[in-house]
Design a protein around this motif. Structure first.
Motif, PDB file in Angstrom:
ATOM      1  N   GLU A  49       0.805  -1.218   0.000  1.00 37.02           N
ATOM      2  CA  GLU A  49       0.000   0.000   0.000  1.00 37.02           C
ATOM      3  C   GLU A  49       0.840   1.271   0.000  1.00 37.02           C
ATOM      4  OE1 GLU A  49      -2.687  -0.563   3.324  1.00 37.02           O
ATOM      5  OE2 GLU A  49      -4.286  -1.095   1.917  1.00 37.02           O
ATOM      6  N   ARG A  50       2.037   1.226   0.553  1.00 40.16           N
ATOM      7  CA  ARG A  50       2.859   2.436   0.666  1.00 40.16           C
ATOM      8  C   ARG A  50       4.060   2.443  -0.277  1.00 40.16           C
ATOM      9  NH1 ARG A  50       1.511   5.767   4.667  1.00 40.16           N
ATOM     10  NH2 ARG A  50       0.242   4.996   6.393  1.00 40.16           N
ATOM     11  N   ALA A  51       4.352   1.335  -0.911  1.00 43.58           N
ATOM     12  CA  ALA A  51       5.598   1.213  -1.674  1.00 43.58           C
ATOM     13  C   ALA A  51       5.709   2.228  -2.799  1.00 43.58           C
ATOM     14  CB  ALA A  51       5.733  -0.202  -2.222  1.00 43.58           C
ATOM     15  N   ASP A  52       4.592   2.560  -3.458  1.00 48.45           N
ATOM     16  CA  ASP A  52       4.658   3.468  -4.599  1.00 48.45           C
ATOM     17  C   ASP A  52       4.633   4.936  -4.187  1.00 48.45           C
ATOM     18  OD1 ASP A  52       2.038   3.221  -3.744  1.00 48.45           O
ATOM     19  OD2 ASP A  52       1.198   3.616  -5.729  1.00 48.45           O
ATOM     20  N   LEU A  53       4.319   5.228  -2.930  1.00 50.70           N
ATOM     21  CA  LEU A  53       4.220   6.620  -2.490  1.00 50.70           C
ATOM     22  C   LEU A  53       5.339   7.031  -1.531  1.00 50.70           C
ATOM     23  CD1 LEU A  53       0.364   6.876  -1.822  1.00 50.70           C
ATOM     24  CD2 LEU A  53       1.622   7.531  -3.890  1.00 50.70           C
ATOM     25  N   VAL A  54       6.028   6.053  -0.928  1.00 51.76           N
ATOM     26  CA  VAL A  54       7.000   6.386   0.100  1.00 51.76           C
ATOM     27  C   VAL A  54       8.179   7.185  -0.459  1.00 51.76           C
ATOM     28  CG1 VAL A  54       8.377   4.259  -0.087  1.00 51.76           C
ATOM     29  CG2 VAL A  54       8.230   5.460   2.105  1.00 51.76           C
ATOM     30  N   VAL A  55       8.518   7.001  -1.731  1.00 51.32           N
ATOM     31  CA  VAL A  55       9.638   7.759  -2.310  1.00 51.32           C
ATOM     32  C   VAL A  55       9.302   9.250  -2.381  1.00 51.32           C
ATOM     33  CG1 VAL A  55      11.043   8.102  -4.374  1.00 51.32           C
ATOM     34  CG2 VAL A  55      10.549   5.789  -3.582  1.00 51.32           C
ATOM     35  N   ALA A  56       8.090   9.571  -2.782  1.00 50.94           N
ATOM     36  CA  ALA A  56       7.677  10.977  -2.790  1.00 50.94           C
ATOM     37  C   ALA A  56       7.730  11.548  -1.380  1.00 50.94           C
ATOM     38  CB  ALA A  56       6.266  11.105  -3.369  1.00 50.94           C
ATOM     39  N   GLY A  57       7.306  10.758  -0.397  1.00 46.06           N
ATOM     40  CA  GLY A  57       7.392  11.216   0.988  1.00 46.06           C
ATOM     41  C   GLY A  57       8.827  11.456   1.412  1.00 46.06           C
ATOM     42  N   CYS A  58       9.736  10.595   0.979  1.00 39.46           N
ATOM     43  CA  CYS A  58      11.158  10.779   1.287  1.00 39.46           C
ATOM     44  C   CYS A  58      11.682  12.093   0.719  1.00 39.46           C
ATOM     45  CB  CYS A  58      11.969   9.613   0.725  1.00 39.46           C
ATOM     46  SG  CYS A  58      11.736   8.037   1.577  1.00 39.46           S
ATOM     47  N   ALA A  59      11.281  12.414  -0.514  1.00 39.42           N
ATOM     48  CA  ALA A  59      11.737  13.664  -1.146  1.00 39.42           C
ATOM     49  C   ALA A  59      11.219  14.873  -0.381  1.00 39.42           C
ATOM     50  CB  ALA A  59      11.280  13.704  -2.598  1.00 39.42           C
ATOM     51  N   ILE A  60       9.960  14.808   0.067  1.00 47.12           N
ATOM     52  CA  ILE A  60       9.396  15.923   0.830  1.00 47.12           C
ATOM     53  C   ILE A  60      10.129  16.061   2.161  1.00 47.12           C
ATOM     54  CG2 ILE A  60       7.318  16.816   1.939  1.00 47.12           C
ATOM     55  CD1 ILE A  60       5.690  15.307  -0.225  1.00 47.12           C
ATOM     56  N   LEU A  61      10.362  14.938   2.839  1.00 46.70           N
ATOM     57  CA  LEU A  61      11.060  14.983   4.124  1.00 46.70           C
ATOM     58  C   LEU A  61      12.471  15.528   3.974  1.00 46.70           C
ATOM     59  CD1 LEU A  61      11.343  14.369   7.120  1.00 46.70           C
ATOM     60  CD2 LEU A  61      11.903  11.999   6.517  1.00 46.70           C
ATOM     61  N   GLU A  62      13.202  15.061   2.984  1.00 44.72           N
ATOM     62  CA  GLU A  62      14.566  15.576   2.781  1.00 44.72           C
ATOM     63  C   GLU A  62      14.561  17.070   2.472  1.00 44.72           C
ATOM     64  OE1 GLU A  62      18.108  13.548   1.840  1.00 44.72           O
ATOM     65  OE2 GLU A  62      16.996  12.334   0.371  1.00 44.72           O
ATOM     66  N   SER A  63      13.556  17.530   1.746  1.00 50.13           N
ATOM     67  CA  SER A  63      13.470  18.948   1.420  1.00 50.13           C
ATOM     68  C   SER A  63      13.194  19.781   2.671  1.00 50.13           C
ATOM     69  CB  SER A  63      12.375  19.181   0.378  1.00 50.13           C
ATOM     70  OG  SER A  63      12.672  18.476  -0.812  1.00 50.13           O
ATOM     71  N   ILE A  64      12.411  19.223   3.601  1.00 52.49           N
ATOM     72  CA  ILE A  64      12.171  19.906   4.869  1.00 52.49           C
ATOM     73  C   ILE A  64      13.452  19.972   5.677  1.00 52.49           C
ATOM     74  CG2 ILE A  64      10.944  19.747   7.079  1.00 52.49           C
ATOM     75  CD1 ILE A  64       8.606  18.473   5.474  1.00 52.49           C
ATOM     76  N   LEU A  65      14.214  18.874   5.705  1.00 60.16           N
ATOM     77  CA  LEU A  65      15.484  18.872   6.420  1.00 60.16           C
ATOM     78  C   LEU A  65      16.494  19.828   5.786  1.00 60.16           C
ATOM     79  CD1 LEU A  65      15.841  15.042   7.127  1.00 60.16           C
ATOM     80  CD2 LEU A  65      15.284  16.840   8.782  1.00 60.16           C
ATOM     81  N   ASP A  66      16.359  20.087   4.491  1.00 56.34           N
ATOM     82  CA  ASP A  66      17.245  21.047   3.825  1.00 56.34           C
ATOM     83  C   ASP A  66      16.997  22.474   4.322  1.00 56.34           C
ATOM     84  OD1 ASP A  66      18.488  19.108   2.321  1.00 56.34           O
ATOM     85  OD2 ASP A  66      17.251  19.429   0.533  1.00 56.34           O
ATOM     86  N   ILE A  67      15.721  22.832   4.536  1.00 50.12           N
ATOM     87  CA  ILE A  67      15.423  24.205   4.947  1.00 50.12           C
ATOM     88  C   ILE A  67      15.416  24.367   6.468  1.00 50.12           C
ATOM     89  CG2 ILE A  67      14.104  24.629   2.844  1.00 50.12           C
ATOM     90  CD1 ILE A  67      11.552  24.505   4.564  1.00 50.12           C
ATOM     91  N   TRP A  68      15.331  23.262   7.204  1.00 48.97           N
ATOM     92  CA  TRP A  68      15.333  23.295   8.662  1.00 48.97           C
ATOM     93  C   TRP A  68      16.258  22.170   9.157  1.00 48.97           C
ATOM     94  CZ3 TRP A  68      13.501  27.074  11.601  1.00 48.97           C
ATOM     95  CH2 TRP A  68      13.316  26.863  12.964  1.00 48.97           C
ATOM     96  N   PRO A  69      17.569  22.366   9.006  1.00 48.02           N
ATOM     97  CA  PRO A  69      18.537  21.278   9.233  1.00 48.02           C
ATOM     98  C   PRO A  69      18.778  20.985  10.713  1.00 48.02           C
ATOM     99  CG  PRO A  69      19.678  23.281   8.611  1.00 48.02           C
ATOM    100  CD  PRO A  69      18.206  23.589   8.514  1.00 48.02           C
ATOM    101  N   ALA A  70      17.743  20.477  11.383  1.00 48.54           N
ATOM    102  CA  ALA A  70      17.877  20.066  12.782  1.00 48.54           C
ATOM    103  C   ALA A  70      18.703  18.792  12.861  1.00 48.54           C
ATOM    104  CB  ALA A  70      16.495  19.850  13.390  1.00 48.54           C
ATOM    105  N   ASP A  71      19.308  18.564  14.011  1.00 49.26           N
ATOM    106  CA  ASP A  71      20.122  17.365  14.207  1.00 49.26           C
ATOM    107  C   ASP A  71      19.274  16.121  14.382  1.00 49.26           C
ATOM    108  OD1 ASP A  71      22.474  18.809  14.076  1.00 49.26           O
ATOM    109  OD2 ASP A  71      22.536  19.169  16.240  1.00 49.26           O
ATOM    110  N   ARG A  72      18.033  16.304  14.863  1.00 48.05           N
ATOM    111  CA  ARG A  72      17.171  15.159  15.127  1.00 48.05           C
ATOM    112  C   ARG A  72      15.716  15.535  14.803  1.00 48.05           C
ATOM    113  NH1 ARG A  72      19.197  17.446  19.664  1.00 48.05           N
ATOM    114  NH2 ARG A  72      17.714  18.299  21.181  1.00 48.05           N
ATOM    115  N   LEU A  73      14.921  14.502  14.682  1.00 51.56           N
ATOM    116  CA  LEU A  73      13.531  14.677  14.255  1.00 51.56           C
ATOM    117  C   LEU A  73      12.613  13.923  15.209  1.00 51.56           C
ATOM    118  CD1 LEU A  73      11.210  15.213  12.179  1.00 51.56           C
ATOM    119  CD2 LEU A  73      12.002  13.179  10.960  1.00 51.56           C
ATOM    120  N   GLY A  74      11.630  14.633  15.769  1.00 49.91           N
ATOM    121  CA  GLY A  74      10.600  13.992  16.572  1.00 49.91           C
ATOM    122  C   GLY A  74       9.540  13.389  15.661  1.00 49.91           C
TER     123      GLY A  74
END
Length: 357
Positions: free
Chosen positions: A308-333
């Protein structure tokens, strides 16, 4: 039509976490001054990808979960190409909502709120769909604004934000949109000072960028294109972020809970292990890079991802990495809570206020 949204990201300063009462406290654990009505409360969140229901009994300042339901319905499937909710997606969603309606009746819910988000905001036939849902299931969906969606997400999960005085960001990666909320203050006294609702989520981004199921070179190129799209979507908001080093970051979405499960090596999803977890940002980036390089079959074989998630998780990864790019915290809750819990908090507060009147 009032329920349709423009393609541009939505932003706005000074969003009130507490809603109409507007105390400015912004605390998730706001104590009612009088006991709420006896009986069960319910919150239903119909997103672009998922239909989620939570039924709970209020006990003092907290809730005891009575029943829950979650089903991937992909309501927004094909929406970016046609501008409309498809008949097949509507049928899937109404089937899930009928299950929700039966649970609401069986659990004798006394107070509830049901909301729909980006797919219904964008769809030309969103209002028509809402009317059909009411006629066939009895559930009255409220198509909420991006502003309200962001407020409820923060209200629902802010109790998991790390303590501290510096700036913080809470984000929600949805199926059709991504909400980023900038806050300041202590956890029990937060103010939302800026926010963004970008009209790209895991479904819409995956549909917009093809090729992530092909060979290694094609997957790499597709992932790079996803990152560029999200970088553009976040650019204006990123330019307004404070210059000092980021402090706290909290994510609520299927993407972050899925990647957290991979980080823990869980054989199956375990909410108790994931909700409230703190994960090094570097680990989340490494998992995102690994998943984006895998074939669809390889992702499907992983525990906690599956078909159910295999085809969408890559897009989620790209969004998450982009968030970490603009808010480069050391850790994520990581929060396995959000809009539904925010609705329950708001219902509890509202019910208690009405009793005082």
């Amino acid at each position: 039509m009032a329920h349709r949204a423009t393609a541009a990201p939505r932003t706005g300063p000074w969003l009130d976490v507490d809603g109409p009462r507007g105390s400015g406290a912004g605390g998730e654990e706001v104590a009612p001054r009088r006991a709420p009505p006896r009986g069960n409360f319910a919150a239903l969140d119909l997103g672009t990808n998922n239909c989620r229901l939570l039924i709970a009994r209020p006990e003092g300042e907290r809730f005891v979960i009575v029943d829950a339901f979650s089903r991937i319905v992909r309501l927004g499937e094909g929406l970016s190409a046609t501008g409309r909710l498809s008949d097949a997606a509507i049928d899937r969603t109404i089937s899930a909502l009928m299950v929700c309606a039966e649970k609401l009746r069986r659990r004798r819910v006394v107070l509830s709120r049901s909301v729909a988000t980006e797919a219904c905001r964008q769809a030309a036939n969103g209002a028509e769909f809402v009317a059909r849902v009411a006629a066939e299931t009895g559930i009255m969906l409220d198509i909420i604004s991006a502003r309200e969606e962001a407020r409820l997400a923060v209200l629902g999960c802010q109790a998991l934000l790390e303590e501290g005085d510096g700036p913080a960001m809470i984000f929600d990666i949805g199926g059709g949109s991504t909400e980023l909320v900038l806050l300041e203050g202590k956890r029990d006294n937060l103010r939302i000072i800026d926010w963004l609702s970008a009209p790209l989520g895991v479904v819409s981004l995956a549909e917009a960028v093809g090729g992530h199921g092909d060979g290694p070179a094609e997957r790499l190129a597709a992932y790079g294109q996803m990152l560029r799209r999200m970088r553009e979507a976040f650019a204006g908001f990123a330019a307004r972020l404070p210059a000092r080093a980021p402090v706290r970051l909290l994510g609520t979405s299927g993407t972050v809970t899925t990647l957290a499960s991979v980080h823990l090596g869980l054989p199956r999803y375990d909410r108790a292990a994931v909700d409230g977890l703190i994960v090094p940002a570097a680990s989340m980036r490494e998992i995102a890079a690994r998943l984006s390089s895998m074939s669809l079959d390889e992702r499907m074989s992983l525990p906690c991802i599956g078909d159910e998630r295999a085809d969408l998780v890559v897009a989620g990864c790209a969004i998450l990495e982009s968030i970490l790019d603009i808010w480069p915290a050391d850790r994520l809750g990581v929060a396995d809570r959000g809009i539904r819990e925010g609705i329950l908090r708001a219902l509890l507060d509202s019910a208690s206020s009405r009793q005082l009147g």
